[in-house]
Write an enzyme that holds these catalytic residues in place. Sequence first.
Site, PDB file in Angstrom:
ATOM      1  N   CYS A  97     -11.474  16.446  -6.950  1.00 24.58           N
ATOM      2  CA  CYS A  97     -12.818  16.896  -7.261  1.00 24.58           C
ATOM      3  C   CYS A  97     -13.494  16.069  -8.347  1.00 24.58           C
ATOM      4  O   CYS A  97     -12.956  15.102  -8.843  1.00 24.58           O
ATOM      5  CB  CYS A  97     -12.759  18.331  -7.741  1.00 24.58           C
TER       6      CYS A  97
ATOM      7  N   ASN B 189      -9.076  18.230 -11.844  1.00 25.85           N
ATOM      8  CA  ASN B 189      -9.303  17.170 -10.873  1.00 25.85           C
ATOM      9  C   ASN B 189      -7.987  16.422 -10.719  1.00 25.85           C
ATOM     10  O   ASN B 189      -7.519  15.783 -11.652  1.00 25.85           O
ATOM     11  CB  ASN B 189     -10.402  16.218 -11.366  1.00 25.85           C
ATOM     12  N   GLY B 190      -7.386  16.519  -9.553  1.00 22.76           N
ATOM     13  CA  GLY B 190      -6.120  15.819  -9.338  1.00 22.76           C
ATOM     14  C   GLY B 190      -5.159  16.672  -8.550  1.00 22.76           C
ATOM     15  O   GLY B 190      -5.560  17.517  -7.756  1.00 22.76           O
TER      16      GLY B 190
ATOM     17  N   MET C 290      12.952  -3.639  11.131  1.00 22.76           N
ATOM     18  CA  MET C 290      12.782  -3.116  12.487  1.00 22.76           C
ATOM     19  C   MET C 290      12.906  -1.599  12.592  1.00 22.76           C
ATOM     20  O   MET C 290      13.179  -1.056  13.661  1.00 22.76           O
ATOM     21  CB  MET C 290      13.731  -3.798  13.469  1.00 22.76           C
TER      22      MET C 290
ATOM     23  N   GLU D  79      -1.393  -6.350   6.754  1.00 23.34           N
ATOM     24  CA  GLU D  79      -2.029  -6.481   5.449  1.00 23.34           C
ATOM     25  C   GLU D  79      -2.051  -7.904   4.916  1.00 23.34           C
ATOM     26  O   GLU D  79      -2.346  -8.134   3.759  1.00 23.34           O
ATOM     27  CB  GLU D  79      -1.355  -5.562   4.429  1.00 23.34           C
TER      28      GLU D  79
ATOM     29  N   LYS E  21       8.456   2.872   5.263  1.00 23.22           N
ATOM     30  CA  LYS E  21       8.648   3.087   3.824  1.00 23.22           C
ATOM     31  C   LYS E  21       7.419   3.744   3.208  1.00 23.22           C
ATOM     32  O   LYS E  21       6.761   3.179   2.349  1.00 23.22           O
ATOM     33  CB  LYS E  21       8.962   1.772   3.115  1.00 23.22           C
TER      34      LYS E  21
END
Length: 1332
Positions: free
Chosen positions: A11, A242-243, A488, A898, A949
Amino acid sequence: MYKDLNEKDACGVGFIANRFGNRSHEIIKMATQAVTNLTHRGAVAADAKTGDGAGILTQIPEKLFQKELEKLGVHLASINDMGVGMIFLPRHDRSAQAQGRALVEKTLQQYGVPLLGWRSVPLDLSALGTKALETMPEIQQVLVGRPEQLADDAFERRLYLICKELEHRITAAGLDEFHIASFSHRTIVYKGLLVAPQLTQFYPDLENPDFEAALAVFHQRYSTNTSSTWMLAQPFHTLAHNGEINTLMGNRNWMRAREADLQSPLWNEHIQKLVPIINQHGSDSMSLDNVLELLTHSDRGILHAMMCLIPEAYEQIPDMPDVLKACYEYLSCVSEPWDGPSAVAFTDGVVVGASLDRNGLRPARYKVTEDGTVVMGSEVGIIELDDSCVVEKGRLGPGQMIAVDTTQGKLLKNSEIKHSIAEQKPYAEWVQKGIVTLPTEKDDASATTETVPEQLPMYQKAFGYMTEDVERFIKPMVTEAKEAIGSMGDDTPPAVISRHPRLLYSYFKQRFAQVTNPPIDSIRERLVMSLTTYLGRRHNLLTETEAHARLIRLPSPILTNSDLQALQELNIPDFQITTLSVCFPVSSGKRGLETALEALCECASEAVDAGITLLVLSDKDVNPDSAPIPMALAVGAVHHHLIREGKRMRVSLIAETGDAREEHHFAVLIGYGAAAVNPYLAFSTIVQLAEDDELAGLTATKAVETYKATVEKGILKIMAKMGISTVSSYRGAQIFEALGVNATVIDKCFTGTTSRLSGIGFAEIAAETLHFHTKAFSGSENDASLEEAGYFRFRRNGEFHAYNPTVFKSLHQFVKAGKSEDYEKYVDAVETGEPSSLRDLLAFKPSTPISIEEVEPAEDVVRRFTTGSMSFGALSRETHETLAIAMNRLGAKSGSGEGGESATRFKPQPNGDLASSAIKQVASGRFGVTPTYLISAKELEIKMAQGSKPGEGGQIPGHKVTAEIASIRHSVPGVPLISPPPHHDIYSIEDLAQLIYDLKQANPQAKVAVKLVSEFLVGTIASGVAKGYADVIQVSGHEGGTGASPLSSIKNAGTPWELGLAETQRALVTNELRDRVVLRADGGMRSGRDIVIAAMLGAEEYGFGTIAMVATGCIMARQCHLNTCPVGVATQDPALRAKYPGTPEMVVNFMLGVANEVRSILANLGHRCLNDIIGRPELLQPIDLADYPKAGMLDLSEILTPADPTGTQPRYHLQERNNREDIPLDDQILEDAAEAIAQKTSVQLSYSIRNIHRTVGAKLSGEIARHYGDAGLPDRTIQCSFEGSAGQSFGAFCISGVQLVLTGEANDYVGKGMAGGELIIKACTNSVVPNF
C-alpha cells in the site's frame, strides 16, 4: 483454497502531524489529500470502483463529538472523559445486528463503563462500488464515559480490555461481520472498502470543519489476498502498514506460546481475558497491530515497542554505539523480529511516528514546515507544500524511526529515540552478566569420529543415504565451499508419487517471495542478516528484567559435536540439559512410530516440568532393533505439543540427528522449531571422506569447518528466498508447503502448514523409515556400498525420469522427418512410463467424439504455444535463434530469457525469417534491457521467479560468458553473472504495478506478462498482478530450468503447475478478474495431452522449455552448467557448437505434432476448440493408482473443483489488453516533440509536474528508439523542463538525445534503465533546505 493467516497487504502509507499538538481541520484535509494522491499505490476491484481499502486514524475530534453528546443530552465535565468505539455490525441481518449491540452494552456494563449512547455514522453510499456496497457493514459509533477515578492510561487500558473481550465473544457467537475498527478515548479510525478519493465522500464527518486533530495516520491498501474486506482495510487500532510480514506464521505461533507466561500488575487476573492476543482471521498487518497494542497498553511506550518488534540490524553494524547494540541484543532475547519489508506509521494518540524494517525496503520520506507541520509518506509530493516554508526534508533509512511527540512539541529523530530507550534500563549490564557463550576452541576431527568407521555405511543406510548424497551434495559442499549445482530442472516424480521411499524432508517444499514481498540477497545484503541463535528459557513478554538476558548465545544454529558436548558439560543452574531418544522399536512395525512419537511428547513435557531448559532430541540410539523417527517429525511434534501445553517458551529444542545433510533439511528442522542442529552423521561421513583422501587434500577438521560454513550459507539463502533476515524470525515460521502429507500428521506435527492434496500418514512414514532400516541391518555388515538412487540423473533401476532415453530418442526420430507414425511412438514413450506429475494421475472423462475436421486447425492451436524464456548464454546462439525462427514461422512466441539479444536479430533475414524473440524478458539483472530491446518486443515478460530456483536470481558461470555474450549483457567476459534475487525496483505489489506501467509506457504496443512460479497462494498473487494491469500471467511449475541452478532449489522449492494453475484460475474467476488477463502455464510439458489438461485447469497459452531444447537435439546430458553440452545446444564452446544438429524445421515439426495431438484429443472428447474446455476441470477424473499406493492416497479435488460451478463467469480472457485508465504526461510531450523526433531538430519544452505523473520520459524514449535504435538522437535534441514533485520512475529508459531537467524533487526509481540520456534534478529556487 485460501486461509486467513495468509492475507497480506501492500500500500501507500504515512502521517500528518502538528508537532506542537495544535488541533485543526487542516490536518484532516491534508491527510485525506495525501492518501488520495497515493491512489495509484492501491488497487481497484473488477467493478472499477471498489478499492482494496483506505482510511485514516486520528485523534478523536472533540468539537464534533461535543455536539453529538449535546444531541444525546449528555454533559461531561471534560470531553476527554469520553471514549468512542467505531463498530462494524452485520448490515443485512437485523437479529445479528441487535445481538452485536447487546454484546457491546453487556460488556460495557460488566466493566463499569457508562454507555452514553449510539451514533449512526453519516454515510454517502453513492461513493461506493458495487462490491463494496454489497459487503458494507452497518457502521455505528458507541460513545462511552470514563469510570470514576480512572486515569487516562487506565481508561485506555479498560477500553482495550473491553475490546478484546468483545472480540472473543463475537468469535464465540459466530458474528463474522462484526468488527471493532477502533475503541479508545484518544483515537478513532475511519476506514472502508474504498479507494482513497472516495473516503471523504463516503464519510461526510471528514469534511466537517469540527473534525479537528493534531495528527492523522493514513493508508491506501493494495490487497494481495483474494477477498478484500471492510475489516482488513487500514489503519488498524495503532498502525498502518505498507509491506509484508514474511515471518507471520512463526510470529503467531510464538505469540501463542508466550500467552501462558504473560503476567503484569497492570492486568492481574484479567490477563487471560486478553488471549488469544492475535486475531487468527486477520491479516499480517492486523496481527502486528494486535501485538503492538498489547505492548503499548502494558506500559511499554509505543516507540519502545516498535524497537522490539521491528528492530534495526545491529549484529554487524560496526559504528553502532555499544549501548544501542546491547539494547537490541536484550530486545532480541525478549522477542523475535516481525521480519519483512515494512514501512509502518503508528500512533497511540499522543505520539505519532514511522519506522522502516532492517533492510529499508519501503520508501518513507518526510518534510517539516516552519509552523510545525510534519508530513511523512510513501512519496514526496503527496501534499503540495510551499518550499519556502519547508525547514527540513529527509528520508528514513534501514531500521530507522521518526516520531512526533505532540505533548512535548518535539520532532524526535532516530538517534534520539533509540538512545533514550537504550538508556531506560541497564541493558548493557544485563546482557554482559547474563549472556553465556561456548568455548571457541574445539577439535572437530576427533569429535566427529564417535561412530566406528566400520559401522558408518550401516548408519548411513539407516538414515537413507544414497551415493548421490555423498557425491552430489556433501563432496561439493566441502571441496568447493558452495552449494551443489545442477541443470535441466527436475523430471523425477514428487516424493508422494514416486514408487521409491524418500526422506520426510522431500515432502516439504520451500515457499518463496514473489511480487507481494521481495526475496533478499544473502550475499549483497549479508550485513543485515543474522544466524545468531539463543538457547534457554524465555521470560514474560510484558516485563523487562535481568533474567530475560540469561541465555546462551551461539553464532549459528549448526552445532559441531564439540559444541554439543560443551552444552552438555555446562554446569550452570539456568541451563539444565537432558537428551530424549528419538527412536521407535522395529518390532512394533508401522504403528510403532506414532506411539513412540506420543511418548516422546509426554517425556518432553515432563522434562520441562522438571526444569529442563535445553532439550536434546537424539536419534543416535539407532540399532538393529530401533529405527529413527524422522527428525522433522520429532521436532515438529514436540514443538507444537509444548505450545499446546503452554510450556514452549521454557525450553530450547536441539536436534542431534543422522538424517540432516543438505541445506533444505536444516531449514525444515529450524523452520519447525529447532533452535540448533547437530548433524553428527554428516560430520562422520566427512571425516571418513577426508581419511580416504576424497576431499581434495582437506584435513578432517578443515572439511567439517567448511561443510558447516556452507550449510550456514545455504540456510541464509533459503531464508533470503522468503525475504527473512534473521534465523530467530525464521525459526518456527513454517515457511513450507507439504506435498502429499495427510491432515493427521499435519495437525499433530506441523500445525498450520498447508497440505492441499492430503496423502501419506504416520504408517506410510514409518514404512519408508523401516525400508531404510531394513536395508541397513538385514544385509552383510561388510557391504559398504551405498545405492545409486538415480535421483539427479537417469540410472537403470533408479528413480524414474520423464526425459529418459526412450523418450528423447523417439522425439529425435520424429522431429527429423515429421512423420505422424513417429510422433505416435513418441507419445507412446511418454505415456507408458511411470507417473511423474500430478497430471499423470488424471484421465479425460469419456464423451461423444466428433470428426477431427470440425476441430480448429493446428495453425490456430500452435499460436497459443511459447518456448520458455531460456537465455542466450544458457543456450548457444544457434539454439536460441533456432527456437525464435521456428516460433515466428508458426505465429507463436519464443522467449528471450534474461540475457538480452543482439539488435541485429530484430530485423528480418534475407529469406524472411525473423530471429527476434517475440517475448523479451525483463529480469532482476536487467541484462541487455535497452529501449530498443523493449521496443522490439510483442510481449514484455517480467520474471518474478523461475521454476528451477524460485526466490533466487538467474546465473551463468563465468566460463560461458564469452565476448559476444558479455557485449549483449553489457558485462565483462569470463566473469560469472548472477542476477540478484529481487528486482531492485520491486519490493511490493505496487512496485510491480509500477514496473508494468513503466514497460507499457516504453512500448505501448507490447503486452506485459508476469512470470510466477507455482506455490500456495500464487492465485492471490495473480489477483494482485491482474489488478496491477498485467496482460498475461504465467504460472510455471517446479520442474523447469535449463541452465545452472542449485540442486537443493531444483528439488525443494516450488510446486507442480497443476496446483498453481488451478488455484490461479479459481482466484481470478472468484474475483471477477479472469476476463482481463491471458493465463499461461509451463513446466515439463511434453505432449498434446499435457496441453489439454492445462487448458481444462484454466490455461490459454502453453510454454515448452526442456522439450523444445530436446526437439533441437538435446540429449539430456545435464551438463549445461559445465559448458560441456556434447551436442552444442547449451554451450558456448565453439568446437561443441559446431556439432549442433538443430534446425527450425525440427522445432516446427514438434510444435505441429503437439497441436495435431491436441486436435485429436479434442475430437475424441467432442469439442471443437480449446476455448470450449478452458477452465473446465470437471472434464477430468483420477485414474486407478493401485500400483502406486502413495499416489493413490492423494486427494485431487483441489485441482478438479470448478472455479465457477454455475458456468456464468468468464473462463478465459475477453479483453485484448488490461490497461489502466490514464493520460500520461508523455502523451503531451510526444505531441509537442513529434517534429523534433521526425526532423532531428532541437526543441525546448516546459511542464508542471506532480507525483501522479509517473514514468515521465519513457514513452518519449521508446518512440525515439523505434525510429533510431539505441543510438537515439544527438545530445540534448529534446530538452524538457519540469517544476514540481515528479512521480515514480522519472526519466525511466531515458535515451541519448533527451535531457530532462526537474526543478523540485522526485520519487522512487529515478533514471530506471537509463540509456544515454541526461537527467538533472535541482532544488526549487525558493527552497531553504536542499533536496534529500
